[in-house]
Design a protein around this motif. Structure first.
Motif, PDB file in Angstrom:
ATOM      1  N   GLY A 222      -1.305  36.888  25.934  1.00 40.56           N
ATOM      2  CA  GLY A 222      -0.602  35.770  25.319  1.00 40.56           C
ATOM      3  C   GLY A 222       0.896  35.783  25.528  1.00 40.56           C
ATOM      4  O   GLY A 222       1.450  36.539  26.327  1.00 40.56           O
ATOM      5  N   LYS A 223       1.562  34.926  24.748  1.00 37.23           N
ATOM      6  CA  LYS A 223       3.009  34.797  24.848  1.00 37.23           C
ATOM      7  C   LYS A 223       3.586  34.544  23.461  1.00 37.23           C
ATOM      8  O   LYS A 223       2.880  34.147  22.532  1.00 37.23           O
ATOM      9  CB  LYS A 223       3.393  33.658  25.792  1.00 37.23           C
ATOM     10  CG  LYS A 223       2.952  32.277  25.322  1.00 37.23           C
ATOM     11  CD  LYS A 223       3.352  31.206  26.315  1.00 37.23           C
ATOM     12  CE  LYS A 223       2.911  29.827  25.837  1.00 37.23           C
ATOM     13  NZ  LYS A 223       3.312  28.748  26.777  1.00 37.23           N
ATOM     14  N   ALA A 224       4.891  34.775  23.333  1.00 32.30           N
ATOM     15  CA  ALA A 224       5.575  34.595  22.048  1.00 32.30           C
ATOM     16  C   ALA A 224       7.069  34.468  22.289  1.00 32.30           C
ATOM     17  O   ALA A 224       7.575  34.767  23.382  1.00 32.30           O
ATOM     18  CB  ALA A 224       5.290  35.765  21.108  1.00 32.30           C
ATOM     19  N   VAL A 225       7.762  34.040  21.260  1.00 29.45           N
ATOM     20  CA  VAL A 225       9.218  34.099  21.233  1.00 29.45           C
ATOM     21  C   VAL A 225       9.591  35.188  20.240  1.00 29.45           C
ATOM     22  O   VAL A 225       9.186  35.134  19.072  1.00 29.45           O
ATOM     23  CB  VAL A 225       9.839  32.756  20.817  1.00 29.45           C
ATOM     24  CG1 VAL A 225      11.353  32.858  20.801  1.00 29.45           C
ATOM     25  CG2 VAL A 225       9.400  31.653  21.767  1.00 29.45           C
ATOM     26  N   TYR A 226      10.311  36.195  20.712  1.00 26.09           N
ATOM     27  CA  TYR A 226      10.696  37.341  19.884  1.00 26.09           C
ATOM     28  C   TYR A 226      12.167  37.242  19.507  1.00 26.09           C
ATOM     29  O   TYR A 226      13.013  36.936  20.349  1.00 26.09           O
ATOM     30  CB  TYR A 226      10.434  38.658  20.629  1.00 26.09           C
ATOM     31  CG  TYR A 226       9.515  39.584  19.872  1.00 26.09           C
ATOM     32  CD1 TYR A 226      10.017  40.444  18.901  1.00 26.09           C
ATOM     33  CD2 TYR A 226       8.149  39.573  20.096  1.00 26.09           C
ATOM     34  CE1 TYR A 226       9.182  41.278  18.193  1.00 26.09           C
ATOM     35  CE2 TYR A 226       7.296  40.403  19.402  1.00 26.09           C
ATOM     36  CZ  TYR A 226       7.821  41.254  18.446  1.00 26.09           C
ATOM     37  OH  TYR A 226       6.987  42.080  17.740  1.00 26.09           O
ATOM     38  N   ARG A 227      12.455  37.498  18.240  1.00 27.03           N
ATOM     39  CA  ARG A 227      13.844  37.611  17.791  1.00 27.03           C
ATOM     40  C   ARG A 227      14.201  39.090  17.813  1.00 27.03           C
ATOM     41  O   ARG A 227      13.627  39.896  17.082  1.00 27.03           O
ATOM     42  CB  ARG A 227      14.004  37.043  16.374  1.00 27.03           C
ATOM     43  CG  ARG A 227      15.411  37.188  15.790  1.00 27.03           C
ATOM     44  CD  ARG A 227      16.453  36.373  16.563  1.00 27.03           C
ATOM     45  NE  ARG A 227      17.784  36.518  15.993  1.00 27.03           N
ATOM     46  CZ  ARG A 227      18.390  35.600  15.260  1.00 27.03           C
ATOM     47  NH1 ARG A 227      17.768  34.461  14.978  1.00 27.03           N
ATOM     48  NH2 ARG A 227      19.604  35.798  14.798  1.00 27.03           N
ATOM     49  N   LEU A 228      15.144  39.471  18.663  1.00 25.67           N
ATOM     50  CA  LEU A 228      15.596  40.846  18.808  1.00 25.67           C
ATOM     51  C   LEU A 228      17.090  40.884  18.569  1.00 25.67           C
ATOM     52  O   LEU A 228      17.862  40.283  19.321  1.00 25.67           O
ATOM     53  CB  LEU A 228      15.260  41.376  20.203  1.00 25.67           C
ATOM     54  CG  LEU A 228      13.761  41.424  20.543  1.00 25.67           C
ATOM     55  CD1 LEU A 228      13.563  41.782  22.007  1.00 25.67           C
ATOM     56  CD2 LEU A 228      13.026  42.397  19.645  1.00 25.67           C
ATOM     57  N   ASN A 229      17.490  41.572  17.502  1.00 30.36           N
ATOM     58  CA  ASN A 229      18.890  41.588  17.095  1.00 30.36           C
ATOM     59  C   ASN A 229      19.348  40.153  16.860  1.00 30.36           C
ATOM     60  O   ASN A 229      18.829  39.497  15.959  1.00 30.36           O
ATOM     61  CB  ASN A 229      19.752  42.309  18.133  1.00 30.36           C
ATOM     62  CG  ASN A 229      21.033  42.861  17.531  1.00 30.36           C
ATOM     63  OD1 ASN A 229      21.247  42.795  16.323  1.00 30.36           O
ATOM     64  ND2 ASN A 229      21.881  43.423  18.362  1.00 30.36           N
ATOM     65  N   GLU A 230      20.250  39.603  17.658  1.00 32.96           N
ATOM     66  CA  GLU A 230      20.711  38.231  17.469  1.00 32.96           C
ATOM     67  C   GLU A 230      20.149  37.270  18.511  1.00 32.96           C
ATOM     68  O   GLU A 230      20.568  36.108  18.591  1.00 32.96           O
ATOM     69  CB  GLU A 230      22.242  38.193  17.521  1.00 32.96           C
ATOM     70  CG  GLU A 230      22.916  39.016  16.430  1.00 32.96           C
ATOM     71  CD  GLU A 230      24.423  38.985  16.538  1.00 32.96           C
ATOM     72  OE1 GLU A 230      24.936  38.573  17.602  1.00 32.96           O
ATOM     73  OE2 GLU A 230      25.099  39.360  15.566  1.00 32.96           O
TER      74      GLU A 230
END
Length: 273
Positions: A222-230
């Protein structure tokens, strides 16, 4: 329990054509690293001592300013290949997770043939070996960690297949965010957790997790949007993320399939000062 209908992304390797653009999604910061699947090519493989007919992509190693508690490899063993002495350091524990092909693993005399989804844990100092007795390449993740011994506790070998395990739903998510735990979570003998985390399309981590545990995350599906730090970072199957301690992290699963990843984290030990 009926086995889940799932697949695991296995790195295609090779080289892109000369007509491809060189721009990709690779990111390296002091808080996190993203290695997209498109840069895991033949040119960055290594061979390892005491391994035959094997090559490896080293996804994580302890580095200044990055995750320091573990190393993670993506291994490819040709038919007939393997190792009678995979681990050279007696103080290091190991975890194997198979994504393609079959791998024969023997730990302290106990042998299992691992198909995709199969896993094995080798305690530090144990005698173990791996062999590809099949007719196709075996691909698997190998996570290594310096074991932090604890008086009165002894880690034992573990074998299994994640498809045979019942995932644990996260509270309040209607089972749309769930975790499959492959090592005992309530036994202090084990100083790391290796999990499969699953999000159904649209599910999310609805807050920025900020904690001391380091992470290695390999996207299986699958796929995703990851929030990493800012930063917001798009990831898909075959991508790898290494997160240092206290890196804020959250995500939204993008669909249309489930978003699943193999997760390492260090746990269960006092901070050494």
């Amino acid at each position: 329990m009926t086995k889940q209908n799932t697949q695991y992304f296995a790195n295609p390797a090779g080289h892109p054509p000369q007509t491809d653009l060189l721009t990709d999604r690779a990111i390296v910061t002091e808080a996190y690293t993203v290695i997209p699947r498109g840069v895991m090519r033949d040119i960055v493989t290594s061979v390892l001592p005491d391994w035959e007919d094997t090559r490896v992509w080293i996804l994580n190693r302890p580095v200044a300013g990055g995750a320091t508690t573990f190393a993670q490899y993506l291994m490819e063993v040709a038919p007939g290949g393997g190792s009678a002495k995979p681990e050279a350091q007696s103080t290091v524990e190991g975890f194997i997770f198979v994504v393609d092909g079959e791998l024969s693993v023997t730990i302290e005399g106990e042998n299992r043939v691992l198909a995709p989804g199969g896993f094995a844990y080798a305690p530090a100092g144990s005698q173990w070996q791996v062999k590809n007795d099949g007719g196709a390449a075996a691909k698997f993740h190998w996570i290594r960690k310096a074991y932090q011994a604890l008086e009165g506790y002894t880690a034992k070998p573990v074998f299994g297949n994640e498809q045979d395990l019942e995932p644990n739903p996260m509270p309040g998510t209607d089972n749309k965010w769930r975790t499959t735990r492959m090592l005992p979570v309530d036994d202090l003998a084990y100083d790391m957790h290796i999990n499969i985390v699953t999000f159904e399309p649209g599910a999310s981590i609805p807050f920025a997790e900020t904690h001391v545990m380091e992470h290695g995350l390999y996207v299986l599906e699958g796929k995703a949007v990851y929030r990493l730090n800012e930063d917001w970072v798009e990831v898909q199957e075959g991508d790898y993320m290494s997160l240092r301690a206290f890196c804020p992290q959250a995500c939204y699963a993008g669909g249309p399939s489930n978003f699943r990843y193999l997760l390492y984290k260090d746990v269960n030990r006092q901070i050494v000062l």
